[in-house]
Design a protein around this motif. Structure first.
Motif, short mmCIF file in Angstrom:
data_model
loop_
_atom_site.label_atom_id
_atom_site.label_comp_id
_atom_site.label_asym_id
_atom_site.label_seq_id
_atom_site.Cartn_x
_atom_site.Cartn_y
_atom_site.Cartn_z
N THR A 339 0.41 -1.12 0.15
CA THR A 339 0.14 0.12 0.22
C THR A 339 0.82 1.11 0.38
OG1 THR A 339 -1.44 -1.33 1.08
CG2 THR A 339 -1.79 1.61 1.79
N TYR A 342 3.13 2.76 2.78
CA TYR A 342 3.64 1.89 3.86
C TYR A 342 4.69 0.95 3.42
CZ TYR A 342 -0.98 3.68 5.97
OH TYR A 342 -2.12 4.47 6.90
N ARG A 445 -4.96 -8.99 6.31
CA ARG A 445 -5.24 -7.59 6.01
C ARG A 445 -4.15 -6.62 7.04
NH1 ARG A 445 -10.10 -3.93 4.05
NH2 ARG A 445 -9.10 -1.74 3.73
N HIS A 446 -3.40 -5.57 6.05
CA HIS A 446 -3.23 -4.58 7.36
C HIS A 446 -4.56 -3.86 7.60
CE1 HIS A 446 -1.30 -1.61 4.97
NE2 HIS A 446 -0.98 -2.01 3.96
N TYR A 447 -4.52 -3.00 8.71
CA TYR A 447 -5.68 -2.57 8.80
C TYR A 447 -5.11 -1.69 9.88
CZ TYR A 447 -9.84 0.13 8.60
OH TYR A 447 -10.80 1.66 8.13
N GLU A 448 -4.41 -0.01 10.17
CA GLU A 448 -3.84 0.77 10.87
C GLU A 448 -2.32 0.38 11.08
OE1 GLU A 448 -7.85 1.80 13.46
OE2 GLU A 448 -7.84 3.48 11.97
N ASN A 449 -1.92 -0.58 10.37
CA ASN A 449 -0.82 -0.74 11.19
C ASN A 449 -1.07 -3.07 11.76
OD1 ASN A 449 0.61 0.83 9.26
ND2 ASN A 449 0.25 1.35 11.31
N THR A 466 -12.38 -0.13 0.86
CA THR A 466 -11.12 1.35 0.84
C THR A 466 -10.00 0.46 1.01
OG1 THR A 466 -12.74 3.19 1.33
CG2 THR A 466 -10.55 3.42 1.31
N SER A 467 -8.97 0.73 0.21
CA SER A 467 -7.69 0.30 -0.38
C SER A 467 -7.70 -1.42 -0.16
CB SER A 467 -7.19 0.88 0.52
OG SER A 467 -5.64 0.80 0.54
N ASP A 471 -4.07 -2.99 0.86
CA ASP A 471 -3.33 -3.69 2.09
C ASP A 471 -3.20 -4.96 2.24
OD1 ASP A 471 -4.38 -1.49 2.36
OD2 ASP A 471 -6.13 -1.37 3.64
#
Ligand code: AHR
Ligand code: AHR
Ligand code: AHR
Length: 481
Positions: A339, A342, A445-449, A466-467, A471
């Motif tokens: 992403t 990131y 999936r990374h989401y807010e790291n 989204t994304s 991600d």
């Protein structure tokens, strides 16, 4: 001939015929199933390659390229319109919006039939299909038959991986209001020999393995990769039959009178159709469905034996579950986010938490080890992979409540399944996307790291569309450590 041509010849015609893998009538050329893709929410129908043939899996692959796809409809080939769709809430609510059950991934159960690729319906806990307004199905004490071809190695002990006749209200309306194939190792109501899984009949408020409630030793544990499960029932007569869907013949595990507990003789069948759930939308079970039918009338054993021969001749076989960057068992890898913004972050762990962290060759040895993973054969399915921590040998990446955790391999079926992942070509065109074996709609999936198994649009914050493709796409390289 197809299975439903054989049932018709036996004067017990199909009144519902469902399959994502092939036509079940020799003349059938219509749609087998519908898929919906995540990129734009459009749908397309998948049909056989030729009359009576195998599904056009390549059409699905083209339509679903670089995005996710769900199976939205499993069409009824009988002409009665008894299609299966996303099951609504009933006695129990599903995990999806408005209490609906989840839909299955379109790619969770790849197989070949006579060497041609097709996809089955891999159903995770929470997934269910139904038709509460079916026509021509048995009601009351009327006779019917049914079979389903299933993955004999994909099951659990929750209620209830079923296919067949159930309540039109998706609620438990009492003993005898269902008659469906059950497959799994639930022991809540009945059981057979050994530790399961078993074919049982879900007759409502009871999974029956033989003449009475509880254990019936005549119903064997099965270990076939492809199972043909057969249930039939009429006035004070019903049967359980089964066998290896890839070879040999059917055996009869029970044939005889109805249970004596009240409500099962006569039966009060209601005529809805369910797949993957119980009659009250209990949705904790898992299993894989390839094809199945329901008939009008009680099929003869001879008719079912001919159908079994037809299924064996279709030559179900396994095929690859993975694509993307090749992984070597025993090697160490690191996985980098793709992403934008990131791309210096790698999948790592901090204690039990799996996250992304900025890592490089000048990071501390400890951090480099935290971001390195030993590739192992999948703990639940050796056609996929598990990821063991380099700095904590014996601990693996697993999901739990859809978050990724580092957990010790405790040897349980649950840990093994939660720690098995099937990489495929990255959805954004880079590297690999790492699909959960047990929840194939969900990917690393990374989401807010932080790391999750996420679906492409769903009820959780981390399921955000989204994304999503970025991600869930990871560049895999030789491990830092
Ligand atoms: O019969 C077993 C299960 O009991 C049914 O599928 C469900 O409706 C009820 O919870
Ligand atoms: O991560 C989803 C599920 O959550 C896991 O399969 C299960 O172990 C936990 O309940
Ligand atoms: O994990 C970092 C970012 O957090 C993801 O790219 C985004 O989807 C979320 O907001």
């Amino acid at each position: 001939a197809g299975p439903c041509d054989i049932y018709a010849t036996g004067n017990t015609p199909c009144i519902a015929a469902h399959s994502t893998t092939r036509a079940l009538y020799s003349a059938y050329t219509g749609a087998l199933y519908q898929v919906k893709r995540g990129s734009d929410s459009t749908t397309t129908d998948i049909s056989p390659l030729s009359a009576g043939g195998v599904a056009n899996a390549a059409a699905q692959d083209t339509f679903c390229a670089s995005t996710t796809c769900l199976i939205t409809i499993i069409y009824d080939q009988s002409g009665r319109g008894n299609h299966l769709k996303q099951a609504p809430p009933g006695g129990f609510s599903g995990p999806e919006a408005n209490g609906y059950d989840n839909l299955a991934s379109a790619i969770g159960a790849p197989v070949t039939l006579n060497g041609q690729k097709a996809y089955g319906v891999f159903m995770s806990p929470g997934t269910g299909y139904s038709n509460n307004a079916a026509s021509g199905t048995a009601t009351g004490d009327a006779a019917e038959g049914m079979y389903a071809v299933l993955d004999g190695t994909h099951y659990n002990d929750a209620c209830c991986f079923d296919y067949g006749n159930a309540e039109v209200s998706s609620t438990d309306t009492g003993n005898g209001h269902m008659e469906a194939i059950y497959y799994g190792n639930s022991t809540s109501w009945g059981s057979g020999a050994g530790s399961g899984p078993w074919i049982m009949a879900d007759l409502e408020n009871g999974l029956f393995s033989g003449s009475s409630s509880g254990n019936n030793a005549g119903d064997p544990s099965l270990s076939y990769r492809f199972v043909n499960a057969v249930i039939k029932g009429g006035p004070n007569l019903w049967a359980i039959r089964g066998g290896n869907a890839a070879s040999g013949s059917l055996s009869t595990y029970y044939s005889g009178a109805r249970p004596t507990a009240s409500g099962y003789n006569p039966m009060s069948k209601e005529g809805a159709i369910i797949l993957g759930i119980g009659g009250d939308n209990s949705n904790g079970a898992q299993g894989t469905f390839y094809e199945g039918v329901m008939t009008s009338g009680y099929p003869t054993d001879a008719t079912e034996n001919s159908v079994q021969a037809n299924i064996v001749a279709a030559k179900y076989a396994t095929t690859s579950l993975t694509s993307g960057t090749a992984l070597t068992v025993g090697s160490s890898i690191s996985l980098r986010a793709t992403t934008s913004g990131y791309t210096t972050r790698y999948i790592a762990h901090t204690g039990a938490t799996i996250n992304t962290q900025v890592v490089s060759s000048s990071s501390t040895t400890a951090l480099q080890q935290q971001a390195s993973w030993t590739v192992r054969a999948g703990l639940a399915n050796s056609a996929c992979f598990s990821f063991e921590s380099v700095d904590t040998p014996g601990s693996f990446i697993r999901h739990y409540n859809f978050a990724l955790l580092l957990a010790a391999n405790d040897g349980t079926k649950a840990l093994h399944e939660d720690a098995t992942f099937c990489p495929q070509t990255g959805l954004n065109g880079q590297g690999s996307s790492i699909r959960s074996w047990s929840y194939p709609t969900r990917y690393f999936r990374h989401y807010e790291n932080l790391l999750y198994i996420a679906s492409n649009g769903g009820v959780h914050t981390f399921d955000s569309a989204t994304s999503f493709n970025d991600d869930v796409s990871w560049v895999i390289s030789t491990g830092f450590a």
